[in-house]
Each structure stands twice: as C-alpha cells, then as structure tokens.
Motif scaffolding. Structure first.
Motif, PDB file in Angstrom:
ATOM      1  N   THR A 139       8.852   4.247  -5.988  1.00 37.20           N
ATOM      2  CA  THR A 139       7.877   3.943  -4.737  1.00 37.20           C
ATOM      3  C   THR A 139       6.591   2.918  -5.065  1.00 37.20           C
ATOM      4  OG1 THR A 139       8.475   5.798  -3.723  1.00 37.20           O
ATOM      5  CG2 THR A 139       6.571   4.639  -2.782  1.00 37.20           C
ATOM      6  N   SER A 140       6.072   3.536  -6.133  1.00 38.81           N
ATOM      7  CA  SER A 140       4.791   2.962  -6.384  1.00 38.81           C
ATOM      8  C   SER A 140       4.828   1.558  -7.244  1.00 38.81           C
ATOM      9  CB  SER A 140       3.650   3.991  -7.376  1.00 38.81           C
ATOM     10  OG  SER A 140       3.699   4.928  -6.400  1.00 38.81           O
ATOM     11  N   LEU A 141       5.845   1.213  -7.996  1.00 33.83           N
ATOM     12  CA  LEU A 141       5.844   0.137  -8.883  1.00 33.83           C
ATOM     13  C   LEU A 141       7.031  -0.740  -8.436  1.00 33.83           C
ATOM     14  CD1 LEU A 141       5.110   1.480 -12.212  1.00 33.83           C
ATOM     15  CD2 LEU A 141       3.641   0.523 -10.714  1.00 33.83           C
TER      16      LEU A 141
ATOM     17  N   VAL B 148       8.070   8.630  -7.960  1.00 34.91           N
ATOM     18  CA  VAL B 148       6.560   7.884  -7.949  1.00 34.91           C
ATOM     19  C   VAL B 148       6.994   6.479  -8.551  1.00 34.91           C
ATOM     20  CG1 VAL B 148       4.626   7.907  -9.251  1.00 34.91           C
ATOM     21  CG2 VAL B 148       5.530  10.000  -8.523  1.00 34.91           C
TER      22      VAL B 148
ATOM     23  N   THR C 112       2.821  10.635  -4.661  1.00 35.28           N
ATOM     24  CA  THR C 112       2.560  11.407  -5.656  1.00 35.28           C
ATOM     25  C   THR C 112       3.503  12.761  -5.750  1.00 35.28           C
ATOM     26  OG1 THR C 112       0.907  12.803  -4.324  1.00 35.28           O
ATOM     27  CG2 THR C 112       0.075  10.984  -5.847  1.00 35.28           C
TER      28      THR C 112
ATOM     29  N   ASN D 147       0.650  -1.159  -0.005  1.00 34.16           N
ATOM     30  CA  ASN D 147       0.038   0.135  -0.080  1.00 34.16           C
ATOM     31  C   ASN D 147       0.823   1.318   0.000  1.00 34.16           C
ATOM     32  OD1 ASN D 147       1.013  -0.094   2.669  1.00 34.16           O
ATOM     33  ND2 ASN D 147      -0.967   0.440   3.694  1.00 34.16           N
TER      34      ASN D 147
ATOM     35  N   GLY E 139       2.658   4.382  -1.889  1.00 33.06           N
ATOM     36  CA  GLY E 139       2.633   5.172  -2.898  1.00 33.06           C
ATOM     37  C   GLY E 139       2.955   6.579  -2.729  1.00 33.06           C
TER      38      GLY E 139
END
Length: 75
Positions: A48-50, A45, A29, A25, A27
């Motif tokens: 962290t997110s992928l 981004v 921006t 969880n 992520g």
C-alpha cells in the motif's frame, strides 16, 4: 495494480489533458512489534505505502518529462 492504474491515468489524460501534479497519500499501518509482525502484515504495508505510490506515479512520468514539468507529492 499497475496496469489498471496506468489505464486509468491514461484515460484521464486523454479526456482532460496532461497531469502535471500527482499526490499520493494512501498508507496503512499494521501495528505490531517487529518480532511479532507477520509476513502478510509486512507485505500489506509495503504494497500500500510503496507499491501504491509506484503504481500511480510511474505512469505519470513520461508526460511530465515530455512537458518538462511535473510534481509528485507523497504524504
């Protein structure tokens, strides 16, 4: 960091048993119009997110396949 994530996951599994559910969880921006976004913002981004999901869920896959059960939840 993939190696650190893998090491930590392996240690948890050695101490507590196989992990059958992993939740990702994290992520971030970096709000900016696309034409004003910097390469650094984009990389933060994506990393962290992928990449974070890959680094923490990929090491779980062998055990999940071995036990023929597992769930990965990405929020």
């Amino acid at each position: 960091n993939y190696e650190e994530s893998s090491h930590g996951i392996n240690q948890v599994q050695a101490d507590l048993g196989l992990i059958d559910t992993g939740v990702a969880n994290a992520g971030i921006t970096r709000d900016a119009p696309f034409h004003k976004m910097t390469t650094e913002q984009w990389n933060e981004v994506v990393d962290t997110s992928l990449t974070g999901v890959f680094n923490t869920k990929h090491p779980l896959w062998p055990a999940m396949r071995e036990q023929q059960f597992g769930r990965v939840i990405v929020i």
